[in-house]
Design a protein around this motif. Structure first.
Motif, PDB file in Angstrom:
ATOM      1  N   ALA A  21       6.406  10.596  -4.216  1.00 19.75           N
ATOM      2  CA  ALA A  21       5.001  10.840  -3.887  1.00 19.75           C
ATOM      3  C   ALA A  21       4.077  10.349  -5.009  1.00 19.75           C
ATOM      4  CB  ALA A  21       4.780  12.325  -3.634  1.00 19.75           C
ATOM      5  N   THR A  22       4.532  10.506  -6.253  1.00 19.13           N
ATOM      6  CA  THR A  22       3.724  10.048  -7.390  1.00 19.13           C
ATOM      7  C   THR A  22       3.596   8.529  -7.388  1.00 19.13           C
ATOM      8  OG1 THR A  22       4.415  11.939  -8.733  1.00 19.13           O
ATOM      9  CG2 THR A  22       3.580  10.028  -9.911  1.00 19.13           C
ATOM     10  N   LEU A  23       4.691   7.839  -7.092  1.00 20.23           N
ATOM     11  CA  LEU A  23       4.653   6.384  -7.053  1.00 20.23           C
ATOM     12  C   LEU A  23       3.725   5.886  -5.945  1.00 20.23           C
ATOM     13  CD1 LEU A  23       6.970   6.659  -9.064  1.00 20.23           C
ATOM     14  CD2 LEU A  23       8.236   4.934  -7.790  1.00 20.23           C
ATOM     15  N   LYS A  24       3.731   6.564  -4.831  1.00 13.00           N
ATOM     16  CA  LYS A  24       2.843   6.157  -3.736  1.00 13.00           C
ATOM     17  C   LYS A  24       1.398   6.535  -4.032  1.00 13.00           C
ATOM     18  CE  LYS A  24       6.330   6.155  -0.089  1.00 13.00           C
ATOM     19  NZ  LYS A  24       6.737   6.678   1.233  1.00 13.00           N
ATOM     20  N   ARG A  25       1.214   7.650  -4.761  1.00 12.42           N
ATOM     21  CA  ARG A  25      -0.143   8.096  -5.058  1.00 12.42           C
ATOM     22  C   ARG A  25      -0.859   7.125  -5.998  1.00 12.42           C
ATOM     23  NH1 ARG A  25       1.078  12.875  -6.668  1.00 12.42           N
ATOM     24  NH2 ARG A  25       0.719  12.734  -8.925  1.00 12.42           N
ATOM     25  N   ASP A  43       2.780  -7.790  -5.107  1.00 10.53           N
ATOM     26  CA  ASP A  43       3.976  -6.956  -5.080  1.00 10.53           C
ATOM     27  C   ASP A  43       4.458  -6.632  -6.492  1.00 10.53           C
ATOM     28  OD1 ASP A  43       3.977  -6.874  -2.329  1.00 10.53           O
ATOM     29  OD2 ASP A  43       5.420  -8.530  -2.107  1.00 10.53           O
ATOM     30  N   SER A  44       4.360  -7.605  -7.386  1.00 15.21           N
ATOM     31  CA  SER A  44       4.771  -7.385  -8.773  1.00 15.21           C
ATOM     32  C   SER A  44       3.857  -6.368  -9.448  1.00 15.21           C
ATOM     33  CB  SER A  44       4.755  -8.703  -9.543  1.00 15.21           C
ATOM     34  OG  SER A  44       5.654  -9.636  -8.973  1.00 15.21           O
ATOM     35  N   ALA A  45       2.553  -6.481  -9.207  1.00 20.14           N
ATOM     36  CA  ALA A  45       1.614  -5.524  -9.786  1.00 20.14           C
ATOM     37  C   ALA A  45       1.873  -4.123  -9.243  1.00 20.14           C
ATOM     38  CB  ALA A  45       0.183  -5.959  -9.489  1.00 20.14           C
ATOM     39  N   ARG A  46       2.176  -4.022  -7.958  1.00 21.32           N
ATOM     40  CA  ARG A  46       2.479  -2.719  -7.363  1.00 21.32           C
ATOM     41  C   ARG A  46       3.715  -2.100  -8.034  1.00 21.32           C
ATOM     42  NH1 ARG A  46       2.526  -4.381  -2.673  1.00 21.32           N
ATOM     43  NH2 ARG A  46       0.423  -3.748  -2.038  1.00 21.32           N
ATOM     44  N   ASN A  47       4.732  -2.920  -8.279  1.00 22.57           N
ATOM     45  CA  ASN A  47       5.931  -2.390  -8.929  1.00 22.57           C
ATOM     46  C   ASN A  47       5.647  -1.987 -10.374  1.00 22.57           C
ATOM     47  OD1 ASN A  47       8.999  -2.056  -8.635  1.00 22.57           O
ATOM     48  ND2 ASN A  47       8.826  -3.221 -10.539  1.00 22.57           N
ATOM     49  N   LEU A  48       4.763  -2.736 -11.047  1.00 29.45           N
ATOM     50  CA  LEU A  48       4.384  -2.351 -12.405  1.00 29.45           C
ATOM     51  C   LEU A  48       3.699  -0.983 -12.411  1.00 29.45           C
ATOM     52  CD1 LEU A  48       4.027  -2.920 -15.421  1.00 29.45           C
ATOM     53  CD2 LEU A  48       1.973  -4.235 -14.866  1.00 29.45           C
ATOM     54  N   LEU A  49       2.842  -0.732 -11.429  1.00 30.08           N
ATOM     55  CA  LEU A  49       2.211   0.590 -11.316  1.00 30.08           C
ATOM     56  C   LEU A  49       3.258   1.664 -11.055  1.00 30.08           C
ATOM     57  CD1 LEU A  49      -0.967  -0.300  -9.221  1.00 30.08           C
ATOM     58  CD2 LEU A  49      -0.852   0.185 -11.668  1.00 30.08           C
ATOM     59  N   HIS A  50       4.226   1.354 -10.208  1.00 30.16           N
ATOM     60  CA  HIS A  50       5.316   2.309  -9.970  1.00 30.16           C
ATOM     61  C   HIS A  50       6.059   2.616 -11.271  1.00 30.16           C
ATOM     62  CE1 HIS A  50       5.582   0.849  -5.504  1.00 30.16           C
ATOM     63  NE2 HIS A  50       4.561   1.676  -5.704  1.00 30.16           N
ATOM     64  N   PHE A  51       6.334   1.577 -12.030  1.00 23.43           N
ATOM     65  CA  PHE A  51       7.054   1.736 -13.302  1.00 23.43           C
ATOM     66  C   PHE A  51       6.278   2.662 -14.245  1.00 23.43           C
ATOM     67  CE2 PHE A  51       7.602   0.238 -17.690  1.00 23.43           C
ATOM     68  CZ  PHE A  51       8.974   0.265 -17.834  1.00 23.43           C
ATOM     69  N   ILE A  52       4.972   2.447 -14.330  1.00 25.28           N
ATOM     70  CA  ILE A  52       4.136   3.275 -15.214  1.00 25.28           C
ATOM     71  C   ILE A  52       4.163   4.726 -14.756  1.00 25.28           C
ATOM     72  CG2 ILE A  52       1.762   3.682 -15.961  1.00 25.28           C
ATOM     73  CD1 ILE A  52       1.399   0.575 -15.669  1.00 25.28           C
ATOM     74  N   ALA A  53       3.937   4.941 -13.465  1.00 21.87           N
ATOM     75  CA  ALA A  53       3.927   6.303 -12.947  1.00 21.87           C
ATOM     76  C   ALA A  53       5.283   6.978 -13.109  1.00 21.87           C
ATOM     77  CB  ALA A  53       3.518   6.289 -11.472  1.00 21.87           C
ATOM     78  N   PHE A  54       6.346   6.230 -12.850  1.00 19.71           N
ATOM     79  CA  PHE A  54       7.689   6.803 -12.948  1.00 19.71           C
ATOM     80  C   PHE A  54       7.965   7.306 -14.360  1.00 19.71           C
ATOM     81  CE2 PHE A  54      12.235   6.566 -13.745  1.00 19.71           C
ATOM     82  CZ  PHE A  54      12.786   7.155 -12.620  1.00 19.71           C
ATOM     83  N   LEU A  82      10.562   1.737  -6.504  1.00 22.19           N
ATOM     84  CA  LEU A  82      10.377   2.557  -5.316  1.00 22.19           C
ATOM     85  C   LEU A  82      11.518   2.367  -4.323  1.00 22.19           C
ATOM     86  CD1 LEU A  82       8.699   4.568  -3.783  1.00 22.19           C
ATOM     87  CD2 LEU A  82       7.297   2.697  -2.897  1.00 22.19           C
ATOM     88  N   ALA A  83      11.952   1.124  -4.139  1.00 27.17           N
ATOM     89  CA  ALA A  83      13.071   0.875  -3.226  1.00 27.17           C
ATOM     90  C   ALA A  83      14.338   1.558  -3.722  1.00 27.17           C
ATOM     91  CB  ALA A  83      13.290  -0.632  -3.091  1.00 27.17           C
ATOM     92  N   SER A  84      14.593   1.502  -5.017  1.00 26.46           N
ATOM     93  CA  SER A  84      15.777   2.149  -5.569  1.00 26.46           C
ATOM     94  C   SER A  84      15.681   3.668  -5.447  1.00 26.46           C
ATOM     95  CB  SER A  84      15.947   1.749  -7.035  1.00 26.46           C
ATOM     96  OG  SER A  84      16.093   0.359  -7.168  1.00 26.46           O
ATOM     97  N   ALA A 517      10.013  -6.836 -17.069  1.00 30.12           N
ATOM     98  CA  ALA A 517      10.935  -6.801 -15.936  1.00 30.12           C
ATOM     99  C   ALA A 517      10.286  -6.094 -14.752  1.00 30.12           C
ATOM    100  CB  ALA A 517      12.225  -6.095 -16.334  1.00 30.12           C
ATOM    101  N   ALA A 518       9.573  -5.008 -15.028  1.00 33.69           N
ATOM    102  CA  ALA A 518       8.902  -4.279 -13.952  1.00 33.69           C
ATOM    103  C   ALA A 518       7.801  -5.105 -13.315  1.00 33.69           C
ATOM    104  CB  ALA A 518       8.333  -2.973 -14.498  1.00 33.69           C
ATOM    105  N   ALA A 519       7.121  -5.916 -14.117  1.00 30.68           N
ATOM    106  CA  ALA A 519       6.030  -6.759 -13.611  1.00 30.68           C
ATOM    107  C   ALA A 519       6.532  -8.097 -13.083  1.00 30.68           C
ATOM    108  CB  ALA A 519       5.005  -6.990 -14.712  1.00 30.68           C
TER     109      ALA A 519
END
Length: 606
Positions: A21-25, A43-54, A82-84, A517-519
């Motif tokens: 939920a945090t990654l989606k938020r 998509d890369s920027a979205r994953n970077l945001l996920h990485f930061i939030a995680f 997020l996929a993992s 790597a996240a970006a």
């Protein structure tokens, strides 16, 4: 001591679902940021945001709890978090016999995106899975296409030209030499050009008299084994090839015809000590070979006279050498933009940063060899007190780097010289290495200049070499992703180690690798890789290990040296053996990422 019991399944599921939920938020909270990203990087920027939030919210015990249940710890999943996370939640629900929760299937795409971005930045450089090799071209490459061809044959895939040195004429000859080498070898090679940036350095210190030292060779006990040979060369004369090992001394001789083998010349050297020089041979062209039993120091104007004769030797003019300051702990210095006035003043470049400095902040000179603390600041000078130096004093010379790691500098990364150099760079480079980039506005300024020159497509490599740049790296990447041009990151470990501290360098470089790597952004491992091998022909064990660690990046940079061709071959072999480790950028993060969002860290979970 036994390991604690595995965490309860429901706690683990709740924790994972909360993270999801945090990654989606964060996607919702940063929707404006994502909309500004170029579609190629969204998509890369979205994953970077996920990485930061995680990493801001993940419980520290989560990886161990997952491993205890035979699940992926998520430590190897930076490129597709997020996929993992969805996959791990699904697996845990199946193990516990629970129905699937609302999540949704997400396609893994991280590694492919990174490969695509590497291809865009570097081009078709090497075999799949092998990192590129960037080599700093020496000035002699401008005159020796064969040297560049040897580097290409050895494995160089990116030629680096440093705009802090030489000028467009020399750079142009380097580019021509590379073009010829490409034809000779049939190998591709990209060109990277470094912008010099606003480097804070010591200014030109007043020159001081040159000193030529003639010291007899000694054995391991410190005893002279033979006299030192001194070749006195009058104006216009040339020394004989067989005497090139002797100390060469420009001088004027009067009544030299009176000198014969065994005659002695006496006088006081620069130290004030009386010295005797014995004649070994006098050539027809006036070249005089002498020898001395003791160490001699010669400066311009010293006179030696023939013992029991009228011949005289006067040391000729010696070109002055750069000045220096001998600094000890407790010394007080005044940094000023004015020319060197000697004494306690020290000229320096970039006085516009004075307004960004504060009392008590550190100032480091010459790669951190000399440390100081600011005791006073004005628009015209900065007063510092030396706190760290060698016991007998440390020598500080002209054009040495100055670092201010505690200060937040507002100086733009793009200088007037850089803008002038861009006229050449945009015509010949495949990528620009952007020095001393600190904030998003620096990237926007460079991109604006490139678009005005009709080179908005030119790739930019962000050199992370200051504490500010490291702490702001996620925002720098997002700002760079707003443009469609290729982007990369260089871990400039020289200045970075000085700015952040030597003991912090290892975790910091690991963190930069993981953020990249996240970006899905290519990363270049730089500074002093195999430097001992390049300079002296023999590597140390530590730098071999360092090169193998660097092979996890997408390219590794080598600096120039007399053995650079051999060094490229060795590095290529190391990287080929270490290619399987390139995706393993997953050591624990040592610091809190410098990214501001509306998410706050979760309370500590049981």
């Amino acid at each position: 001591m036994k390991d604690p019991a595995p965490a309860p399944a429901l706690w683990l599921l709740d924790t994972l679902r909360a993270l999801r939920a945090t990654l989606k938020r964060i996607e919702v909270e940063e929707v404006a940021c994502l909309e500004a990203i170029h579609p190629d990087y969204r998509d890369s920027a979205r994953n970077l945001l996920h990485f930061i939030a995680f990493h801001r919210h993940a419980h520290p015990g989560l990886p161990k709890a997952l491993r205890q249940r035979g699940l992926c710890s998520l430590a190897d999943c930076d490129a597709h978090l997020l996929a993992s996370l969805e996959a791990v939640i699904t697996a845990l629900e199946a193990i516990e016999g629970l129905g699937p929760s609302a999540g949704g299937r997400i396609q893994l795409g991280g590694p492919d995106a990174l490969e695509q971005h590497c291809d865009r930045l570097f081009g078709a450089l090497a075999a799949a899975g092998v990192a590129g090799i960037m080599v700093t071209l020496p000035a002699e490459a401008a005159e020796r296409p064969a040297l560049v061809a040897d580097l290409l044959e050895a494995g160089m895939t990116i030629a680096r030209i440093n705009c802090a040195h030489d000028d467009p004429e020399v750079w142009g000859r380097m580019v021509d030499a590379l073009s010829q080498a490409r034809v000779i070898t049939g190998r591709p090679c990209a060109i990277a050009m470094d912008l010099a940036g606003p480097k804070l350095r010591t200014g030109q210190l007043a020159p001081q008299p040159a000193v030529i030292r003639a010291r007899p060779p000694r054995d391991r006990m410190g005893r002279p084994t033979q006299p030192v040979r001194i070749l006195v060369v009058p104006p216009g004369a040339l020394p004989r090839p067989q005497e090139t090992q002797a100390v060469r001394l420009p001088a004027r001789l009067s009544r030299a015809k009176r000198l014969k083998r065994g005659n002695r010349l006496q006088g006081r050297d620069a130290s004030g000590r009386r010295r005797t020089l014995r004649v070994v041979r006098r050539g027809p062209d006036g070249v005089l070979l002498l020898q001395a039993e003791k160490t001699c120091h010669f400066t311009s104007g010293l006179v030696f006279r023939q013992r029991h004769g009228k011949a005289r030797l006067r040391i000729g003019p010696l070109a002055p050498v750069s000045g220096e300051r001998l600094l000890r702990p407790g010394d007080v210095l005044r940094l000023t933009p004015e020319p060197d006035q000697g004494g306690a003043t020290l000229p320096c470049t970039l006085p516009e940063v004075f307004g960004d400095l504060g009392l008590g902040e550190r100032v480091l000179f010459d790669d951190g060899r000399i440390g100081a603390v600011i005791r006073g600041v004005s628009s015209q000078e900065v007063v510092v007190e030396v706190t760290t130096a060698q016991a007998g004093g440390s020598r500080l010379r002209s054009d040495k780097g100055i670092n201010v790691p505690d200060s937040e500098l507002r100086t733009p990364a793009l200088t007037a010289k850089d803008i002038e150099d861009l006229a050449f760079v945009t015509q010949h480079a495949d990528m620009i290495s952007y020095s001393f980039v600190h904030r998003e506005s620096d990237i926007q300024t460079l991109r604006h200049c490139l678009e005005e020159m009709d080179r908005g497509d030119l790739a930019v490599v962000l050199k992370i070499e200051t504490r500010q740049a490291f702490l702001n790296l996620p925002r720098l990447l997002l700002a760079a992703m707003a443009h469609g041009a290729p982007v990369g990151v260089m871990i400039a470990r020289g200045d970075l180690a000085i700015e952040c501290g030597w003991e912090a360098l290892a975790p910091i470089q690991e963190e930069i690798l993981r953020i990249c790597a996240a970006a899905h952004v290519p990363c270049i491992w730089a500074t002093e890789v195999l430097d001992t091998l390049a300079q002296h022909g023999h590597p140390t064990r530590a730098e071999i290990t360092d090169a193998a660690m660097g092979a996890r990046a997408d390219a590794v940079m080598l600096n120039k040296g007399p053995n650079i061709t051999t060094t490229v071959k060795v590095l290529e072999g190391i990287m080929a053996r270490s290619a399987s480790d390139r995706s393993d950028r997953n050591l624990p993060l040592p610091t809190c990422l410098a990214f501001r969002s509306n998410c706050e860290p979760d309370d500590q979970l049981p």
